[in-house]
Design a protein around this motif. Structure first.
Motif, mmCIF file in Angstrom:
data_model
loop_
_atom_site.group_PDB
_atom_site.id
_atom_site.type_symbol
_atom_site.label_atom_id
_atom_site.label_comp_id
_atom_site.label_asym_id
_atom_site.label_seq_id
_atom_site.Cartn_x
_atom_site.Cartn_y
_atom_site.Cartn_z
ATOM 1 N N THR A 46 0.825 -1.198 0.000
ATOM 2 C CA THR A 46 0.000 0.000 0.000
ATOM 3 C C THR A 46 0.861 1.250 0.000
ATOM 4 O O THR A 46 0.646 2.175 -0.775
ATOM 5 C CB THR A 46 -0.919 0.013 1.234
ATOM 6 N N SER A 47 1.855 1.264 0.914
ATOM 7 C CA SER A 47 2.726 2.428 0.983
ATOM 8 C C SER A 47 3.488 2.623 -0.306
ATOM 9 O O SER A 47 3.672 3.723 -0.786
ATOM 10 C CB SER A 47 3.694 2.273 2.158
ATOM 11 N N LEU A 48 3.928 1.468 -0.913
ATOM 12 C CA LEU A 48 4.660 1.560 -2.179
ATOM 13 C C LEU A 48 3.781 2.153 -3.270
ATOM 14 O O LEU A 48 4.241 2.955 -4.091
ATOM 15 C CB LEU A 48 5.139 0.159 -2.589
ATOM 16 N N ALA A 53 2.604 6.722 -6.838
ATOM 17 C CA ALA A 53 1.741 7.776 -7.369
ATOM 18 C C ALA A 53 2.382 9.145 -7.187
ATOM 19 O O ALA A 53 2.355 9.989 -8.084
ATOM 20 C CB ALA A 53 0.379 7.736 -6.681
ATOM 21 N N THR A 54 3.012 9.377 -5.990
ATOM 22 C CA THR A 54 3.690 10.649 -5.733
ATOM 23 C C THR A 54 4.868 10.843 -6.681
ATOM 24 O O THR A 54 5.070 11.920 -7.250
ATOM 25 C CB THR A 54 4.186 10.681 -4.279
ATOM 26 N N ILE A 154 7.312 -3.042 -5.379
ATOM 27 C CA ILE A 154 5.886 -3.360 -5.319
ATOM 28 C C ILE A 154 5.626 -4.725 -5.923
ATOM 29 O O ILE A 154 4.860 -5.539 -5.384
ATOM 30 C CB ILE A 154 5.063 -2.279 -6.044
ATOM 31 N N SER A 155 6.267 -4.983 -7.075
ATOM 32 C CA SER A 155 6.066 -6.267 -7.745
ATOM 33 C C SER A 155 6.509 -7.432 -6.863
ATOM 34 O O SER A 155 5.811 -8.435 -6.723
ATOM 35 C CB SER A 155 6.840 -6.285 -9.062
ATOM 36 N N ILE A 312 10.601 1.214 2.362
ATOM 37 C CA ILE A 312 10.075 2.193 1.432
ATOM 38 C C ILE A 312 10.420 3.600 1.897
ATOM 39 O O ILE A 312 10.791 4.460 1.115
ATOM 40 C CB ILE A 312 8.553 2.024 1.310
ATOM 41 N N SER A 313 10.278 3.844 3.195
ATOM 42 C CA SER A 313 10.596 5.176 3.727
ATOM 43 C C SER A 313 12.038 5.546 3.457
ATOM 44 O O SER A 313 12.363 6.677 3.104
ATOM 45 C CB SER A 313 10.307 5.210 5.233
#
Length: 318
Positions: A46-48, A53-54, A154-155, A312-313
């Motif tokens: 979800t975070s990815l 998108a950003t 993400i993948s 991710i962060s």
């Protein structure tokens, strides 16, 4: 839906042969590890997706600025060419008028100096635009690389979450058809248990079968310390009419969620900081309360597993 034939075969084997407790424990530990890995990957997706998108939005802005810089550079080039042409024309005029009078020569010389000054200014502006254009190009390439990295993460997380979801489903096969479902949505894993598996009507005491299901879930959580676990209690819309310690459906849903937390806390491997109990009452139904079947689906416990997104962060902050 999990296929039942392998499970039936396994049950027949276990009921007709002597299996050591160690083998059973090893299998249970393997299931727990798989379940943990699936939850770790679930919320990261979800975070990815949000980060992707950003990054795409930022890339679009960079492309827009890049195209504007190219247009400005091209205009400056046209201005430079026009100024150069004017300078050449004036130089020819200067040569033709050089023999006429000193005043004409002085005027042409002045214009030449002005044109030379303009030409120098436009060359400097063009150099500055070229430098800005190069910087935008590098920024766009860096953003594209970051997007590619996010897409790869993400993948891989999606694939890992799918494997973990399948492993959890297999581990809870014994409870299939008893009001338990396991789903993967929005990068998270949702374990939904209807109250018929866990509680008697109006009670928050967990029965034997429900306790076993929660303990098996806990064995997976114990080896997944980076998973946030939200336990939500839900009811149908029938008002609670009992008496005693409960004040209504919301109170009942909260106590039921807390009862699940208490069972999970019996497993010393689960960090209590990762557990959250929440009561939603009748206000988050998954089916219509107009039928008995719909009400039964709404009376449930949902365990929502969300992985922490440190990886991710770090990528976004670099």
């Amino acid at each position: 839906m999990i296929k039942k034939l392998p499970l039936i075969a396994l049950v027949l084997i276990l009921t007709t042969s002597c299996v050591s407790k160690k083998l059973y424990t090893d299998l249970e530990n393997r299931y727990a590890a798989l379940k943990k890995e699936n939850r770790n990957l679930s919320d990261e997706k979800t975070s990815l997706s949000k980060s992707l998108a950003t990054a795409n939005s930022e890339l679009a802005t960079l492309r827009k600025n890049y195209e504007a810089a190219i247009a400005k550079r091209d205009q400056l080039q046209k201005d430079l060419d026009a100024t150069t042409t004017n300078l050449d024309n004036l130089q020819k005029s200067y040569d033709a008028l050089e023999q006429n009078s000193s005043s004409a020569i002085a005027e042409n010389a002045k214009k030449n100096r002005e044109l030379l000054a303009q030409l120098e200014a436009k060359e400097q502006a063009l150099a500055a635009e070229n430098a800005r254009l190069e910087k935008l190009k590098k920024d766009m390439e860096a953003r594209s690389q970051r997007i590619a990295e996010l897409e790869n993460i993400i993948s891989s997380k999606d694939a890992a979450m799918s494997r973990l979801k399948d492993a959890i489903s297999k581990a809870l096969t014994n409870f299939e058809g008893k009001g338990l479902t396991v789903e993967q949505r929005d990068g998270k894993v949702y374990v939904s248990m209807e109250n018929k598996l866990l509680f008697e009507s109006g009670s928050w005491a967990v029965g034997k079968n429900g306790r076993e299901a929660v303990k098996q879930l806990g064995s997976v959580l114990a080896v997944n310390p980076d998973i946030a676990v939200l336990i939500e209690g839900h009811t149908d819309n029938v008002p609670y009419t009992g008496s005693g310690q409960l004040s209504g459906n919301w109170d009942l849903s909260t106590k039921r969620a807390t009862a699940i937390v208490e069972i999970l806390r019996e497993n010393a491997g689960i960090n209590p900081e990762n557990l959250t109990a929440a009561g939603r009452g009748e206000f988050a139904p998954v089916a219509s309360n107009d039928t008995a079947e719909g009400k039964a689906k709404n009376r449930r416990i949902e365990v929502i597993l969300t992985p922490k997104l440190d990886e991710i962060s770090k990528l976004l902050n670099d």
